[in-house]
Scaffold this motif. Structure first.
Motif, mmCIF file in Angstrom:
data_model
loop_
_atom_site.group_PDB
_atom_site.id
_atom_site.type_symbol
_atom_site.label_atom_id
_atom_site.label_comp_id
_atom_site.label_asym_id
_atom_site.label_seq_id
_atom_site.Cartn_x
_atom_site.Cartn_y
_atom_site.Cartn_z
ATOM 1 N N LEU A 34 -4.275 -1.606 5.871
ATOM 2 C CA LEU A 34 -3.518 -2.828 6.107
ATOM 3 C C LEU A 34 -4.491 -3.976 6.342
ATOM 4 O O LEU A 34 -5.582 -3.781 6.887
ATOM 5 C CB LEU A 34 -2.601 -2.684 7.323
ATOM 6 C CG LEU A 34 -1.552 -1.581 7.313
ATOM 7 C CD1 LEU A 34 -0.657 -1.701 8.547
ATOM 8 C CD2 LEU A 34 -0.718 -1.597 6.049
ATOM 9 N N THR A 40 -0.944 0.556 -4.552
ATOM 10 C CA THR A 40 -0.168 0.907 -3.367
ATOM 11 C C THR A 40 0.980 1.821 -3.760
ATOM 12 O O THR A 40 1.761 1.495 -4.657
ATOM 13 C CB THR A 40 0.413 -0.340 -2.674
ATOM 14 O OG1 THR A 40 -0.588 -1.344 -2.560
ATOM 15 C CG2 THR A 40 0.930 0.013 -1.283
ATOM 16 N N ALA A 58 6.226 1.648 5.338
ATOM 17 C CA ALA A 58 5.834 0.456 6.094
ATOM 18 C C ALA A 58 7.039 -0.406 6.416
ATOM 19 O O ALA A 58 7.153 -0.958 7.523
ATOM 20 C CB ALA A 58 4.800 -0.351 5.311
ATOM 21 N N ILE A 116 -0.949 -4.314 2.103
ATOM 22 C CA ILE A 116 -1.044 -2.854 2.173
ATOM 23 C C ILE A 116 -1.529 -2.307 0.837
ATOM 24 O O ILE A 116 -0.968 -2.618 -0.210
ATOM 25 C CB ILE A 116 0.305 -2.218 2.592
ATOM 26 C CG1 ILE A 116 0.208 -0.682 2.587
ATOM 27 C CG2 ILE A 116 1.461 -2.699 1.728
ATOM 28 C CD1 ILE A 116 1.406 0.018 3.203
#
Length: 252
Positions: free
Chosen positions: A197, A207, A215, A232
């Motif tokens: 992060l 990702t 998340a 992220i």
């Protein structure tokens, strides 16, 4: 902290990230409302385990029923970055599903429809929104998808809502739209990389959609993520168990 009295609305519930968000909320025995344009698709996918509301963020008058009594909203809506069938062309200059209409105006419609008393509004944006003039993001933004995402981010930041903005990199794993709920509940990332992060839109990389969905859900349990935007990506060695509290505390 999420609890059993909460009702979470997932906008874009049958999309690549949205359906995984729904599955992860159901894993926690939470009440979920799915906002979708396609009722039959949602019914088949979620097996009567969620409250399905037909609506369209492009049309504000369809959102009233969707936002009734919800405590949280997770907005996973979006269209393709480049022209495709999903843009629903009348002609090249009149796309009903363009980034401007969906990722900007549509999200703004949902923000405006949302009660100021909501506990959190989570918005899935994109890495690169602050680097639109740099490679490779200037290519990604050829048709304005990052402009649209950033416009929605700013509207959310300027609203009275408590929010969290999540900016993933290039999405991998899935989408799982041809699968049923049981498959979604078992979905595991194929990647072996850990979760990184960051803040300030500085990260680059892929990702997992599964990690983005996690998340979206996990951030609702931590006050340090309120009124924050974070990036992220997947990188480095993956831990057997993801410590979200530690990850969030490191960007607070």
């Amino acid at each position: 902290m999420l609890n059993n009295s909460d009702l979470i609305l997932v906008a874009g519930a049958t999309g690549g990230v949205g359906q995984l968000v729904v599955a992860k909320l159901l894993e926690k025995n939470l009440s979920v409302r799915a906002l979708t344009r396609n009722k039959s698709k949602a019914e088949k996918m979620f097996n009567d385990q969620v409250d399905i509301v037909v609506g369209d963020i492009r049309y504000p008058d369809t959102l009233k029923r969707a936002i009734e009594n919800v405590t949280h909203i997770i907005c996973c809506t979006g269209t393709t970055a480049f022209p495709s069938q999903r843009w629903d062309f009348a002609n090249f200059f009149e796309a009903k599903n363009s980034p401007q209409i969906v990722d900007s105006e549509g999200v703004k419609n949902l923000i405006l429809a949302t009660s100021k008393n909501i506990k959190r509004f989570v918005f899935v944006s994109s890495c690169g929104v602050l680097r639109k003039d740099k490679l490779p993001f200037n290519i990604l933004n050829t048709f304005g998808v990052l402009d649209a995402k950033l416009s929605a981010e700013k509207a959310l930041e300027q609203s009275v809502l408590s929010y969290t903005i999540i900016r993933p990199g290039r999405l991998i794993d899935g989408p799982y739209t041809s699968y049923d709920l049981n498959t979604l509940l078992r979905a595991k990332t194929d990647g072996k990389k850990g979760i990184i992060l960051g803040t300030g839109d500085t990260l680059n990389g892929d990702t997992s959609r599964i990690d983005v969905a996690s998340a979206c859900v996990e951030c609702l349990n931590y006050e340090v993520t309120i009124n924050k935007a974070f990036d992220i990506i997947n990188s480095g060695e993956r831990s057997p168990v993801i410590n979200w509290e530690k990850l969030f505390s490191e960007i607070s």
